[in-house]
Design a protein around this motif. Structure first.
Motif, PDB file in Angstrom:
ATOM      1  N   PRO A  46      20.173  23.180   1.840  1.00 25.12           N
ATOM      2  CA  PRO A  46      20.146  21.697   2.601  1.00 25.12           C
ATOM      3  C   PRO A  46      21.460  21.434   2.917  1.00 25.12           C
ATOM      4  O   PRO A  46      22.564  21.598   2.233  1.00 25.12           O
ATOM      5  N   ILE A  47      21.762  20.311   3.724  1.00 30.39           N
ATOM      6  CA  ILE A  47      22.733  19.331   3.926  1.00 30.39           C
ATOM      7  C   ILE A  47      22.354  18.243   3.238  1.00 30.39           C
ATOM      8  O   ILE A  47      21.113  17.803   3.509  1.00 30.39           O
ATOM      9  N   TYR A  48      22.896  17.325   2.458  1.00 32.24           N
ATOM     10  CA  TYR A  48      22.569  16.322   1.776  1.00 32.24           C
ATOM     11  C   TYR A  48      22.964  15.174   2.031  1.00 32.24           C
ATOM     12  O   TYR A  48      23.875  14.807   2.965  1.00 32.24           O
ATOM     13  N   ALA A  49      22.120  14.028   1.757  1.00 28.64           N
ATOM     14  CA  ALA A  49      22.658  12.551   2.219  1.00 28.64           C
ATOM     15  C   ALA A  49      22.465  11.625   0.892  1.00 28.64           C
ATOM     16  O   ALA A  49      21.594  12.002  -0.037  1.00 28.64           O
ATOM     17  N   GLU A  50      22.985  10.494   0.803  1.00 32.73           N
ATOM     18  CA  GLU A  50      23.023   9.744  -0.367  1.00 32.73           C
ATOM     19  C   GLU A  50      23.459   8.433  -0.012  1.00 32.73           C
ATOM     20  O   GLU A  50      23.868   8.165   1.199  1.00 32.73           O
ATOM     21  N   ILE A 102      18.147  11.073   8.324  1.00 37.63           N
ATOM     22  CA  ILE A 102      18.346  11.904   7.370  1.00 37.63           C
ATOM     23  C   ILE A 102      18.143  11.228   6.064  1.00 37.63           C
ATOM     24  O   ILE A 102      18.724   9.918   5.918  1.00 37.63           O
ATOM     25  N   ASP A 103      17.309  11.623   5.192  1.00 37.41           N
ATOM     26  CA  ASP A 103      17.173  10.730   3.924  1.00 37.41           C
ATOM     27  C   ASP A 103      16.896  11.799   3.018  1.00 37.41           C
ATOM     28  O   ASP A 103      16.036  12.536   2.579  1.00 37.41           O
ATOM     29  N   GLY A 104      18.150  11.951   2.112  1.00 36.32           N
ATOM     30  CA  GLY A 104      18.275  12.862   0.662  1.00 36.32           C
ATOM     31  C   GLY A 104      18.760  14.234   1.172  1.00 36.32           C
ATOM     32  O   GLY A 104      19.599  14.749   0.637  1.00 36.32           O
ATOM     33  N   TRP A 105      18.020  14.779   2.205  1.00 39.02           N
ATOM     34  CA  TRP A 105      18.477  16.408   2.506  1.00 39.02           C
ATOM     35  C   TRP A 105      17.911  16.694   3.833  1.00 39.02           C
ATOM     36  O   TRP A 105      16.890  16.144   4.379  1.00 39.02           O
ATOM     37  N   MET A 106      18.183  17.562   4.373  1.00 35.70           N
ATOM     38  CA  MET A 106      17.772  18.236   5.677  1.00 35.70           C
ATOM     39  C   MET A 106      18.270  19.783   5.463  1.00 35.70           C
ATOM     40  O   MET A 106      19.263  20.231   5.431  1.00 35.70           O
ATOM     41  N   ASN A 162      22.748   8.796   4.190  1.00 39.64           N
ATOM     42  CA  ASN A 162      21.588   8.321   4.777  1.00 39.64           C
ATOM     43  C   ASN A 162      21.569   7.558   5.926  1.00 39.64           C
ATOM     44  O   ASN A 162      22.448   6.718   5.954  1.00 39.64           O
ATOM     45  N   GLY A 163      20.993   7.909   6.887  1.00 36.92           N
ATOM     46  CA  GLY A 163      20.908   7.189   8.167  1.00 36.92           C
ATOM     47  C   GLY A 163      20.530   8.096   9.277  1.00 36.92           C
ATOM     48  O   GLY A 163      19.704   8.787   9.386  1.00 36.92           O
TER      49      GLY A 163
END
Length: 335
Positions: free
Chosen positions: A331-335, A306-310, A253-254
């Protein structure tokens, strides 16, 4: 890893389709598919008609079945044994999803917002899933010209809600292929010939080319490497802190930079006659939405949160209409 086109929802005369297995595979080869999933209703008997000679002549087949129940339809692919679907109920569906996973298969929700009873008993999704990790994908596009059917925008909305809740599901498109090309069903149930544009979608899967195509397709759906399109190809790459991530990748995330490439050459003879012209890209995620025009087939976004997904969506001309949705990525994910 290479993205290749598939049709993942097909029926033959082994259930309620009007084509033999050979007729289906012959038509599929004409669309340039890498393979098709044979998903007859509650039977896999059509697989007995899939011979090495037909596969060599036309296209490979991903073994599957469409669980057709009173509470929803589910596409089940790649199981190494039969799973008895007959007693699946809204409150025990998690148990059946676990059985599918243990049999090496994957589950995908078919046309969740289709008409229910009395028009199509069981076509509307009513199962109460709590273990979403055992659902690999959702059919956000169903039938020909998918965005002309109200059920598909509703499916995208539900899929987005699930992504915002932290679940990870890939998207798929399914023609729900029952009839030969050029044949439609009239309101009274009879068949007639038509020459109207079909605006056929397909699902591109990011397959490991070292694996047999049938196995690679299931693996790609399980991993979430998918996008759906009415024609143009889509490549998404996010860059963050010197690393690059594609569809189904997991970053932090960022902030990231994103580049989307839209191609118009692959399988062009299948869809260009429908007047499809990609024009812009929209990125959508829990952190917001951003839009950019395509310049020489590319759209670049810098310093995006990006926060969680896009995910990426491609818009443009479809027939005589402007601003139409032409493609959607998982999506591309983020954590």
């Amino acid at each position: 890893m290479k993205y290749r086109p598939f049709e993942l929802h097909c029926h033959t005369c082994h259930s309620d389709g009007r084509q033999t297995v050979e007729e289906l595979l012959s038509a599929a080869a004409g669309y340039g598919f890498a393979a098709v999933a044979l998903t007859d209703h509650n039977t896999s008997s059509g697989l007995q008609d899939v011979t090495p000679e037909l596969v060599e002549k036309y296209v490979p087949v991903v073994p599957g079945i469409e669980w057709t129940t009173f509470f929803g339809h589910m596409l089940v692919l790649g199981c190494d044994k039969y799973i008895d679907w007959r007693f699946a109920l809204p409150d025990n569906i998690d148990d059946y999803l676990e059985q599918i996973r243990e049999a090496g298969g994957i589950a995908g929700i078919a046309h969740p917002f289709d008409y229910g009873a009395p028009i199509c008993g069981g076509c509307h999704w009513e199962f109460h899933v709590t273990k979403w990790e055992d659902v690999s994908y959702m059919e956000i596009w169903s039938q020909e010209d998918p965005m002309s059917h109200a059920k598909n925008p509703a499916a995208i909305e539900w899929w987005t809600k699930l992504l915002n809740e932290g679940h990870r599901l890939a998207c798929s498109a399914g023609r729900d292929w029952h009839f030969p090309d050029g044949v439609v069903v009239t309101p009274d149930g009879t068949l007639r010939q038509t020459s109207a544009p079909k605006f056929l979608s397909c699902t591109y899967l990011g397959v490991d080319e070292s694996l047999p195509i049938e196995e690679a397709a299931v693996d790609a759906l399980r991993a979430g490497r998918t996008y759906v399109t009415l024609g143009p190809t889509v490549a998404v790459e996010a860059a963050q802190r010197g690393k690059r991530y594609g569809i189904a990748g997991v970053m932090e995330n960022g902030v990231c930079d994103v580049r989307v490439e839209v191609g118009v050459t692959e399988r062009r003879e299948v869809w260009e006659k429908d007047g499809i012209v990609p024009q812009k890209v929209r990125l959508i995620g829990r952190a917001g939405e951003w839009e950019a025009k395509l310049e020489n087939g590319s759209a670049v976004f810098l310093d995006l949160p990006i926060d969680g997904w896009m995910r990426a969506e491609v818009y443009g001309q479809k027939g005589r209409k402007e601003g139409e949705l032409l493609a959607v990525t998982s999506p591309i994910y983020a954590e």
